[in-house]
Design a protein around this motif. Structure first.
Motif, PDB file in Angstrom:
ATOM      1  N   GLN A   1       0.819  -1.206   0.000  1.00  0.00           N
ATOM      2  CA  GLN A   1       0.000   0.000   0.000  1.00  0.00           C
ATOM      3  C   GLN A   1       0.858   1.264   0.000  1.00  0.00           C
ATOM      4  OE1 GLN A   1      -2.837  -0.407   3.303  1.00  0.00           O
ATOM      5  NE2 GLN A   1      -4.424  -0.896   1.798  1.00  0.00           N
ATOM      6  N   ALA A   2       0.298   2.318  -0.615  1.00  0.00           N
ATOM      7  CA  ALA A   2       0.935   3.637  -0.616  1.00  0.00           C
ATOM      8  C   ALA A   2       0.608   4.315   0.707  1.00  0.00           C
ATOM      9  CB  ALA A   2       0.432   4.464  -1.789  1.00  0.00           C
ATOM     10  N   VAL A   3       1.643   4.675   1.454  1.00  0.00           N
ATOM     11  CA  VAL A   3       1.433   5.216   2.795  1.00  0.00           C
ATOM     12  C   VAL A   3       2.342   6.437   3.013  1.00  0.00           C
ATOM     13  CG1 VAL A   3       0.660   3.064   3.879  1.00  0.00           C
ATOM     14  CG2 VAL A   3       3.106   3.550   3.697  1.00  0.00           C
ATOM     15  N   CYS A   4       1.978   7.243   4.008  1.00  0.00           N
ATOM     16  CA  CYS A   4       2.815   8.375   4.377  1.00  0.00           C
ATOM     17  C   CYS A   4       3.823   7.943   5.439  1.00  0.00           C
ATOM     18  CB  CYS A   4       1.955   9.524   4.895  1.00  0.00           C
ATOM     19  SG  CYS A   4       1.140   9.190   6.481  1.00  0.00           S
ATOM     20  N   GLY A   5       4.745   8.835   5.774  1.00  0.00           N
ATOM     21  CA  GLY A   5       5.777   8.499   6.743  1.00  0.00           C
ATOM     22  C   GLY A   5       5.226   8.232   8.121  1.00  0.00           C
ATOM     23  N   LYS A   6       4.177   8.962   8.536  1.00  0.00           N
ATOM     24  CA  LYS A   6       3.615   8.767   9.874  1.00  0.00           C
ATOM     25  C   LYS A   6       2.922   7.423  10.028  1.00  0.00           C
ATOM     26  CE  LYS A   6       2.915  13.674  10.957  1.00  0.00           C
ATOM     27  NZ  LYS A   6       1.902  14.735  11.246  1.00  0.00           N
ATOM     28  N   CYS A   7       2.443   6.880   8.930  1.00  0.00           N
ATOM     29  CA  CYS A   7       1.749   5.578   8.981  1.00  0.00           C
ATOM     30  C   CYS A   7       2.690   4.409   8.704  1.00  0.00           C
ATOM     31  CB  CYS A   7       0.593   5.554   7.982  1.00  0.00           C
ATOM     32  SG  CYS A   7      -0.741   6.705   8.389  1.00  0.00           S
ATOM     33  N   SER A   8       3.988   4.715   8.519  1.00  0.00           N
ATOM     34  CA  SER A   8       4.971   3.636   8.263  1.00  0.00           C
ATOM     35  C   SER A   8       6.270   3.961   8.999  1.00  0.00           C
ATOM     36  CB  SER A   8       5.214   3.489   6.752  1.00  0.00           C
ATOM     37  OG  SER A   8       5.668   4.712   6.193  1.00  0.00           O
ATOM     38  N   THR A   9       6.141   4.154  10.296  1.00  0.00           N
ATOM     39  CA  THR A   9       7.297   4.528  11.118  1.00  0.00           C
ATOM     40  C   THR A   9       8.168   3.338  11.484  1.00  0.00           C
ATOM     41  OG1 THR A   9       5.978   4.291  13.144  1.00  0.00           O
ATOM     42  CG2 THR A   9       6.046   6.482  12.116  1.00  0.00           C
ATOM     43  N   LYS A  10       7.683   2.117  11.253  1.00  0.00           N
ATOM     44  CA  LYS A  10       8.380   0.914  11.702  1.00  0.00           C
ATOM     45  C   LYS A  10       9.200   0.296  10.562  1.00  0.00           C
ATOM     46  CE  LYS A  10       6.309   0.712  15.844  1.00  0.00           C
ATOM     47  NZ  LYS A  10       5.330   1.807  15.750  1.00  0.00           N
ATOM     48  N   ARG A  11      10.210  -0.475  10.967  1.00  0.00           N
ATOM     49  CA  ARG A  11      11.028  -1.250  10.039  1.00  0.00           C
ATOM     50  C   ARG A  11      11.071  -2.689  10.541  1.00  0.00           C
ATOM     51  NH1 ARG A  11      10.423   3.022   8.310  1.00  0.00           N
ATOM     52  NH2 ARG A  11      11.855   4.460   7.270  1.00  0.00           N
TER      53      ARG A  11
END
Length: 410
Positions: A319-329
């Protein structure tokens, strides 16, 4: 031929058996001589050398032949003891080696290319020598007459080659990142399909005719497995190297893939499990989690009086997401991600600790690797590169297989 399969302790690593030194320039190719304690090398210093192991344990050249142009590629057919050497000037020269590997006789020269030869393969049944070059073409020539049978041109340098002897299919990788599947005929060829998935130039190919799998390594540091034989064109992505993947070899017996990268990394991938295919990246004008607009979505930014955000992608769901919604690695080896990659927050929560268990082992070759080849029957591997050193490895502690051939790796 009986096979003996050993367990795979994770702490095991390749054992360096020997170093072969003495080249004056980059070693373009090195091949282990089957059933012999010997190595054949081709180098940019214009030499072809056959190194045999002496009683002292050291390798010494039994054949030292100087060519007219730097050597760029090599193919060796052990049953007929024929060597084909590609050169910087585009020519391919054929030699025949004596039974005792102490003499090499010139056979003929093939005017295969107008520029550097990048890969060669020889087919005994059709008596063809097939090659790719930096003149953006693949050529196939008759070894009986020495005449050109056909050529096919690409838009980029043709960098690597694999050939299926039964179907006469040729797989050609090029610098644009594309792989072309060709059906070669006596004087013509037809394009079957093109494979696109890499974001960098194709640097290595390996074809397994039994399972009909094609593996490709590229300068984007990744490996892709292409299921040519069926199952809806399934592809698997493998990411664990930190430099361009220079060489790959699939061991069908144990379902393992060995890969080497330019920074000296050696990886052994377990392909004997059910892996997940990486998703296609989805496109959207706004984050598919919080619905905030991306920076090109002018209308939504104006309507909501907000600044646009940068677009990212979750490697697990696509999914296309912003940085705040993909803070984890997280790593996710079952999808080929051996090191940590961006995932959305919900996918991060769904990944269990056991899902992060590595499905590959990584080792250090401690020299630049530009070429690798394996003698799978003895579990031996040879690597070479720009540091002018050839290294011979015992890979049996890592790949866990050794065919009972009666020949010792020592």
């Amino acid at each position: 031929m009986a096979a003996e399969i050993h367990s795979r302790p994770q702490s095991s690593r390749p054992v360096l058996l020997s170093k072969v030194e003495g080249h004056q320039d980059v070693v373009s190719a090195a091949l282990l001589i089957p059933k012999e304690d010997g190595v054949i090398t081709a180098s940019e210093d214009r030499t072809i050398r056959v190194w045999l192991k002496r009683d002292s344990g050291q390798y010494w050249p039994s054949i030292y032949h100087t060519m007219s142009s730097p050597c760029s590629a090599m193919a060796y057919h052990h049953d007929s003891r024929r060597i084909f050497v590609g050169q910087d000037n585009g020519a391919i020269m054929e030699f025949h080696i004596s039974e005792d590997f102490n003499k090499m006789n010139f056979v003929k020269t093939y005017p295969a290319h107008q520029n550097r030869v990048s890969a060669i393969t020889f087919c005994l049944t059709s008596e063809w020598v097939i090659s790719t070059g930096h003149d953006k073409c693949v050529s196939w020539m008759c070894t009986r007459s020495g005449s050109m049978l056909g050529r096919h041109y690409f838009t980029s340098w043709a960098s690597c080659l694999q050939y299926d002897h039964e179907t006469r299919y040729a797989f050609v990788g090029d610098y644009s990142g594309q792989i072309t599947l060709l059906k070669l005929e006596q004087n013509t060829c037809s394009v079957i399909t093109t494979l696109k998935g890499h974001e960098g130039s194709i640097t290595s190919l390996w074809w397994d005719p039994v399972q009909r799998l094609l593996f490709s390594g590229a300068s984007d540091h990744s490996i892709i497995m292409w299921d040519i034989g069926g199952r809806k064109g399934r592809t698997l992505l493998l990411q664990g190297h930190h430099d361009k993947v220079q060489a790959i070899c699939y061991i069908q017996l144990t379902r393992q893939l060995v890969s080497c990268s330019a920074d000296g990394g050696i990886a052994v991938w377990n392909m004997d499990i059910s892996r997940e295919e990486a998703p296609q990246w989805l496109e959207s004008d706004s984050c598919q989690k919080c619905e905030q607009p991306f920076f090109w979505n002018i209308k939504q930014m104006w309507d909501t009086k907000t600044l646009g955000l940068r677009q990212h992608h979750c490697r697990k769901c696509g999914q296309a997401v912003c940085g705040k919604c993909s803070t984890k690695r997280s790593s996710y080896p079952i999808m080929g991600f051996e090191f940590q990659v961006r995932v959305c927050d919900s996918c991060f929560e769904s990944i269990k600790d056991e899902d992060r268990t590595s499905l590959a082992t990584f080792h250090e070759g401690k020299h630049n690797i530009s070429h690798m080849s394996m003698d799978i029957s003895r579990g031996l591997m040879v690597t070479c590169g720009s540091d002018r050193i050839v290294k011979i490895w015992d890979m049996t502690p890592v790949v866990g297989c050794s065919l009972a051939t009666g020949f010792s790796s020592r």
